[in-house]
Design a protein around this motif. Structure first.
Motif, PDB file in Angstrom:
ATOM      1  N   PRO A   1       0.793  -1.243   0.000  1.00 52.98           N
ATOM      2  CA  PRO A   1       0.000   0.000   0.000  1.00 52.98           C
ATOM      3  C   PRO A   1       0.820   1.286   0.000  1.00 52.98           C
ATOM      4  CG  PRO A   1      -0.019  -0.995   2.175  1.00 52.98           C
ATOM      5  CD  PRO A   1       0.636  -1.984   1.256  1.00 52.98           C
ATOM      6  N   LEU A   2       2.019   1.257   0.540  1.00 53.97           N
ATOM      7  CA  LEU A   2       2.799   2.489   0.690  1.00 53.97           C
ATOM      8  C   LEU A   2       3.760   2.754  -0.471  1.00 53.97           C
ATOM      9  CD1 LEU A   2       3.639   2.376   4.503  1.00 53.97           C
ATOM     10  CD2 LEU A   2       1.782   3.592   3.352  1.00 53.97           C
ATOM     11  N   ILE A   3       4.160   1.717  -1.172  1.00 55.33           N
ATOM     12  CA  ILE A   3       5.164   1.914  -2.220  1.00 55.33           C
ATOM     13  C   ILE A   3       4.682   1.491  -3.605  1.00 55.33           C
ATOM     14  CG2 ILE A   3       7.107   1.728  -0.628  1.00 55.33           C
ATOM     15  CD1 ILE A   3       7.458  -1.165  -1.522  1.00 55.33           C
ATOM     16  N   GLY A   4       3.623   0.701  -3.670  1.00 57.23           N
ATOM     17  CA  GLY A   4       3.149   0.241  -4.966  1.00 57.23           C
ATOM     18  C   GLY A   4       4.126  -0.711  -5.629  1.00 57.23           C
ATOM     19  N   TYR A   5       3.944  -0.923  -6.921  1.00 55.44           N
ATOM     20  CA  TYR A   5       4.746  -1.905  -7.652  1.00 55.44           C
ATOM     21  C   TYR A   5       5.780  -1.269  -8.578  1.00 55.44           C
ATOM     22  CZ  TYR A   5       1.558  -5.405  -5.884  1.00 55.44           C
ATOM     23  OH  TYR A   5       0.837  -6.228  -5.046  1.00 55.44           O
ATOM     24  N   GLY A   6       5.892   0.060  -8.530  1.00 50.30           N
ATOM     25  CA  GLY A   6       6.881   0.743  -9.356  1.00 50.30           C
ATOM     26  C   GLY A   6       6.237   1.469 -10.523  1.00 50.30           C
ATOM     27  N   PHE A   7       6.850   2.567 -10.918  1.00 53.35           N
ATOM     28  CA  PHE A   7       6.302   3.387 -12.000  1.00 53.35           C
ATOM     29  C   PHE A   7       6.244   2.597 -13.304  1.00 53.35           C
ATOM     30  CE2 PHE A   7       6.964   6.760 -15.300  1.00 53.35           C
ATOM     31  CZ  PHE A   7       5.708   7.326 -15.176  1.00 53.35           C
ATOM     32  N   ASN A   8       5.025   2.524 -13.887  1.00 55.54           N
ATOM     33  CA  ASN A   8       4.776   1.808 -15.150  1.00 55.54           C
ATOM     34  C   ASN A   8       5.113   0.317 -15.063  1.00 55.54           C
ATOM     35  OD1 ASN A   8       5.332   4.255 -17.822  1.00 55.54           O
ATOM     36  ND2 ASN A   8       3.820   4.165 -16.201  1.00 55.54           N
ATOM     37  N   ALA A   9       5.093  -0.268 -13.865  1.00 53.89           N
ATOM     38  CA  ALA A   9       5.511  -1.669 -13.695  1.00 53.89           C
ATOM     39  C   ALA A   9       4.353  -2.625 -13.450  1.00 53.89           C
ATOM     40  CB  ALA A   9       6.501  -1.774 -12.533  1.00 53.89           C
ATOM     41  N   PHE A  10       3.150  -2.098 -13.193  1.00 55.64           N
ATOM     42  CA  PHE A  10       2.043  -2.980 -12.831  1.00 55.64           C
ATOM     43  C   PHE A  10       1.453  -3.695 -14.043  1.00 55.64           C
ATOM     44  CE2 PHE A  10      -2.301  -4.066 -11.587  1.00 55.64           C
ATOM     45  CZ  PHE A  10      -2.097  -4.648 -10.341  1.00 55.64           C
ATOM     46  N   TRP A  11       1.169  -2.950 -15.109  1.00 54.83           N
ATOM     47  CA  TRP A  11       0.584  -3.527 -16.317  1.00 54.83           C
ATOM     48  C   TRP A  11       1.687  -3.787 -17.331  1.00 54.83           C
ATOM     49  CZ3 TRP A  11      -4.179  -5.027 -15.460  1.00 54.83           C
ATOM     50  CH2 TRP A  11      -4.988  -4.323 -14.570  1.00 54.83           C
TER      51      TRP A  11
ATOM     52  N   ASN B   1      -8.569   3.756 -14.941  1.00 55.62           N
ATOM     53  CA  ASN B   1      -8.782   4.811 -13.958  1.00 55.62           C
ATOM     54  C   ASN B   1      -7.408   5.352 -13.570  1.00 55.62           C
ATOM     55  OD1 ASN B   1      -8.903   5.889 -11.054  1.00 55.62           O
ATOM     56  ND2 ASN B   1     -11.081   5.702 -11.567  1.00 55.62           N
ATOM     57  N   GLY B   2      -7.179   6.624 -13.863  1.00 55.53           N
ATOM     58  CA  GLY B   2      -5.858   7.193 -13.626  1.00 55.53           C
ATOM     59  C   GLY B   2      -5.437   7.182 -12.178  1.00 55.53           C
ATOM     60  N   PHE B   3      -6.385   7.383 -11.274  1.00 58.11           N
ATOM     61  CA  PHE B   3      -6.069   7.417  -9.853  1.00 58.11           C
ATOM     62  C   PHE B   3      -5.747   6.017  -9.332  1.00 58.11           C
ATOM     63  CE2 PHE B   3      -9.142  10.750 -10.912  1.00 58.11           C
ATOM     64  CZ  PHE B   3      -8.385  11.866 -10.616  1.00 58.11           C
ATOM     65  N   MET B   4      -6.450   5.014  -9.830  1.00 57.79           N
ATOM     66  CA  MET B   4      -6.155   3.642  -9.435  1.00 57.79           C
ATOM     67  C   MET B   4      -4.786   3.208  -9.953  1.00 57.79           C
ATOM     68  SD  MET B   4      -8.513   2.336  -7.544  1.00 57.79           S
ATOM     69  CE  MET B   4      -8.082   0.607  -7.710  1.00 57.79           C
ATOM     70  N   ASP B   5      -4.466   3.586 -11.181  1.00 52.47           N
ATOM     71  CA  ASP B   5      -3.142   3.242 -11.726  1.00 52.47           C
ATOM     72  C   ASP B   5      -2.032   3.900 -10.920  1.00 52.47           C
ATOM     73  OD1 ASP B   5      -3.736   1.440 -13.732  1.00 52.47           O
ATOM     74  OD2 ASP B   5      -4.079   2.971 -15.240  1.00 52.47           O
ATOM     75  N   LEU B   6      -2.249   5.154 -10.525  1.00 52.64           N
ATOM     76  CA  LEU B   6      -1.261   5.848  -9.697  1.00 52.64           C
ATOM     77  C   LEU B   6      -1.096   5.145  -8.353  1.00 52.64           C
ATOM     78  CD1 LEU B   6       0.651   8.219  -9.216  1.00 52.64           C
ATOM     79  CD2 LEU B   6      -1.331   9.591  -8.517  1.00 52.64           C
ATOM     80  N   LEU B   7      -2.197   4.678  -7.797  1.00 50.93           N
ATOM     81  CA  LEU B   7      -2.165   3.969  -6.511  1.00 50.93           C
ATOM     82  C   LEU B   7      -1.321   2.702  -6.585  1.00 50.93           C
ATOM     83  CD1 LEU B   7      -5.675   3.950  -4.770  1.00 50.93           C
ATOM     84  CD2 LEU B   7      -3.460   4.488  -3.731  1.00 50.93           C
ATOM     85  N   VAL B   8      -1.605   1.835  -7.559  1.00 48.76           N
ATOM     86  CA  VAL B   8      -0.909   0.554  -7.612  1.00 48.76           C
ATOM     87  C   VAL B   8       0.542   0.711  -8.054  1.00 48.76           C
ATOM     88  CG1 VAL B   8      -2.989  -0.814  -7.977  1.00 48.76           C
ATOM     89  CG2 VAL B   8      -1.740   0.064  -9.959  1.00 48.76           C
ATOM     90  N   GLU B   9       0.859   1.785  -8.740  1.00 49.73           N
ATOM     91  CA  GLU B   9       2.237   1.982  -9.190  1.00 49.73           C
ATOM     92  C   GLU B   9       3.114   2.614  -8.117  1.00 49.73           C
ATOM     93  OE1 GLU B   9       2.480   4.144 -12.823  1.00 49.73           O
ATOM     94  OE2 GLU B   9       1.506   2.581 -14.017  1.00 49.73           O
ATOM     95  N   LEU B  10       2.603   3.656  -7.435  1.00 49.22           N
ATOM     96  CA  LEU B  10       3.441   4.412  -6.509  1.00 49.22           C
ATOM     97  C   LEU B  10       2.895   4.478  -5.084  1.00 49.22           C
ATOM     98  CD1 LEU B  10       4.466   7.383  -8.851  1.00 49.22           C
ATOM     99  CD2 LEU B  10       5.707   5.259  -8.396  1.00 49.22           C
ATOM    100  N   GLY B  11       1.767   3.847  -4.817  1.00 43.00           N
ATOM    101  CA  GLY B  11       1.272   3.758  -3.454  1.00 43.00           C
ATOM    102  C   GLY B  11       0.417   4.931  -3.008  1.00 43.00           C
ATOM    103  N   ILE B  12      -0.118   4.805  -1.809  1.00 44.36           N
ATOM    104  CA  ILE B  12      -1.021   5.811  -1.246  1.00 44.36           C
ATOM    105  C   ILE B  12      -0.364   7.183  -1.100  1.00 44.36           C
ATOM    106  CG2 ILE B  12      -2.381   6.413   0.805  1.00 44.36           C
ATOM    107  CD1 ILE B  12      -2.912   3.416   1.184  1.00 44.36           C
ATOM    108  N   PRO B  13       0.892   7.287  -0.614  1.00 49.21           N
ATOM    109  CA  PRO B  13       1.502   8.618  -0.475  1.00 49.21           C
ATOM    110  C   PRO B  13       1.529   9.408  -1.775  1.00 49.21           C
ATOM    111  CG  PRO B  13       2.788   6.991   0.712  1.00 49.21           C
ATOM    112  CD  PRO B  13       1.772   6.226  -0.080  1.00 49.21           C
ATOM    113  N   ALA B  14       1.817   8.751  -2.892  1.00 48.34           N
ATOM    114  CA  ALA B  14       1.878   9.445  -4.184  1.00 48.34           C
ATOM    115  C   ALA B  14       0.507   9.982  -4.571  1.00 48.34           C
ATOM    116  CB  ALA B  14       2.410   8.512  -5.267  1.00 48.34           C
ATOM    117  N   LEU B  15      -0.549   9.194  -4.327  1.00 46.63           N
ATOM    118  CA  LEU B  15      -1.894   9.665  -4.650  1.00 46.63           C
ATOM    119  C   LEU B  15      -2.274  10.857  -3.775  1.00 46.63           C
ATOM    120  CD1 LEU B  15      -4.528   9.333  -6.221  1.00 46.63           C
ATOM    121  CD2 LEU B  15      -5.321   7.773  -4.425  1.00 46.63           C
TER     122      LEU B  15
END
Length: 445
Positions: free
Chosen positions: A299-309, A333-347
């Motif tokens: 939840p805090l760091i996500g999976y990395g920028f552009n790394a989820f899909w 959904n842009g906000f969901m993609d931001l969440l899974v890539e970079l985590g809650i702090p980034a959103l």
């Protein structure tokens, strides 16, 4: 460097904005012999060149750049998180390259805010997007092999125009932005108050062309967004009315929207069927549920920028695709993609920057009388609407992120009135309008 932008700089910005729409190169590489999109090795090289030139231009006016860039730390925090995510990403090769390109994209947006007035930015945007619209018309009519969809996605969109884009929905999204830009240029004034040449007629022509292209794209999201944004523009203009006019108008709007909402919810099944959607937003809620399950693991760091899909070689993507039972390319959904890539702090950081920009946009709208004063608020609304069901938020080489960065820094600069601005606001309305005609006072940083 010249105090005012040179013709070479303007041409550079137009070309850069044109390619940042993802026009031309990807579609020329696309093959209709398969349903998959061909890889594009040329665009990254092109944008590296663009960002190298941007760096040189910034270096020549470093002090001005620092003054603008320091006005909003939130943008740089998001970029910093994206770059830092290379240390925890599940796709280090992708994240390392894309995060550096994101930095270049952000620098280009900051350069636009630093170097050009809002009116100049809109005119340069209109030229770039006008090229996209005209070329799309030519491709669809003269080169339908490229300009019209056929075998892509199993042929379900056969006959839909995609112009110089790889997909009809991407084309529709860019045309919605074009529609807004052409409308603002058509309703606005020439770049120079002393200019005798007016291009309003051409802007109106392109405005009509963009509407036609939205319809021909068959993108329902684009069509609905265009209608909604046109209504929102009319509502924003009412915010400039006096309180005696605004209060009764607000009551009428609330009553109309309230009754409309009741009608929509009472007939939701019929409406969703009529526009080709279901109550899960064509499966989007299923995608978001899976994404939230994966987010719970990081939840805090996500999976990395552009790394989820990514693809089937990525364990994370493969697991998500197996659950969904289809190869979903992004989260819709842009906000969901931001969440899974970079985590809650980034959103959270992005939302802070967005809310600050909205508040400054409202302030600018109320302190100006020209149509350009509403642009920032309209673009921020466009970003919100489109990122609910699509994903065009934090992206490399993207015109949408370029314009978001430019919007944030332009509003930050305007939130700190200069002595000239303070002098102007002390004038009467007639004196202010007269001064606005002679000098573009309220659009210069």
């Amino acid at each position: 460097m010249s105090k005012y932008p040179t013709l070479a700089e303007k041409c550079f910005v137009v070309v850069s904005l044109f390619f940042s729409t993802s026009a031309l190169i990807p579609v020329l590489l696309d093959s209709q012999e398969s349903s998959t999109t061909a890889s594009d090795p040329y665009s990254p090289i092109l944008f590296l060149g663009i960002y190298a030139i941007t760096g040189l231009l910034i270096a020549q006016q470093w002090q001005s750049f620092v003054q603008v860039a320091r006005k909003n730390i939130w943008i740089w925090l998001i970029v910093a998180i994206a770059i830092a995510s290379v240390y925890w990403t599940v796709a280090s090769d992708i994240t390392s390259r894309r995060s550096i390109l994101l930095l270049g994209t952000s620098l280009f947006g900051t350069y636009m805010a630093m170097r050009f007035t809002l009116r100049e930015q809109l005119h340069l945007l209109a030229i770039a997007l006008g090229l996209v619209a005209v070329l799309s018309l030519i491709f669809a009519i003269a080169l339908p092999f490229y300009g019209v969809m056929s075998i892509q996605e199993g042929g379900v969109h056969e006959g839909a125009w995609r112009g110089v884009m790889t997909h009809k929905n991407v084309f529709g999204r860019v045309m919605v932005l074009s529609n807004l830009v052409f409308l603002f240029v058509a309703l606005g004034k020439p770049i120079s108050p002393t200019s005798k040449q007016s291009w309003q007629w051409l802007a109106w022509l392109c405005y009509g062309l963009s509407i036609a292209l939205i319809i021909l794209s068959t993108s329902k999201t684009a069509l609905i967004s265009t209608i909604v944004l046109t209504v929102v523009l009319l509502l924003y203009r009412t915010w400039r009315l006096s309180y005696s006019q605004l209060i009764p108008l607000t009551i009428v709007i609330v009553l109309v929207l309230g009754n409309a909402a009741i009608l929509v919810f009472d007939n939701i099944n019929a409406i969703s069927g009529a526009i080709g959607r279901d109550l899960t937003l064509t499966g989007r809620t299923d995608i978001w549920a899976v994404m939230l399950d994966k987010l719970a693991e990081r939840p805090l760091i996500g999976y990395g920028f552009n790394a989820f899909w990514r693809d089937w070689n990525s364990p994370v993507t493969a697991e998500v695709w197996r659950i969904l039972a289809w190869e979903c390319p992004y989260g819709h959904n842009g906000f969901m993609d931001l969440l899974v890539e970079l985590g809650i702090p980034a959103l959270v950081i992005f939302m802070i920057s967005y809310i600050i920009a909205i508040l400054r946009g409202v302030k600018l709208l109320q302190s100006t009388r020209n149509i350009e004063g509403i642009w920032h608020l309209m673009f921020l609304t466009f970003i919100l609407i489109y990122n609910i069901s699509e994903s065009s938020l934090l992206a490399t080489n993207s015109i949408f992120w370029i314009l978001y960065v430019s919007t944030v820094f332009s509003l930050a600069a305007k939130s700190q009135p200069s002595p000239v601005y303070q002098f102007v606001t002390a004038l009467s309305e007639d004196e202010r309008l007269e001064l606005e005609v002679s000098r573009d006072w309220d659009l210069r940083n």
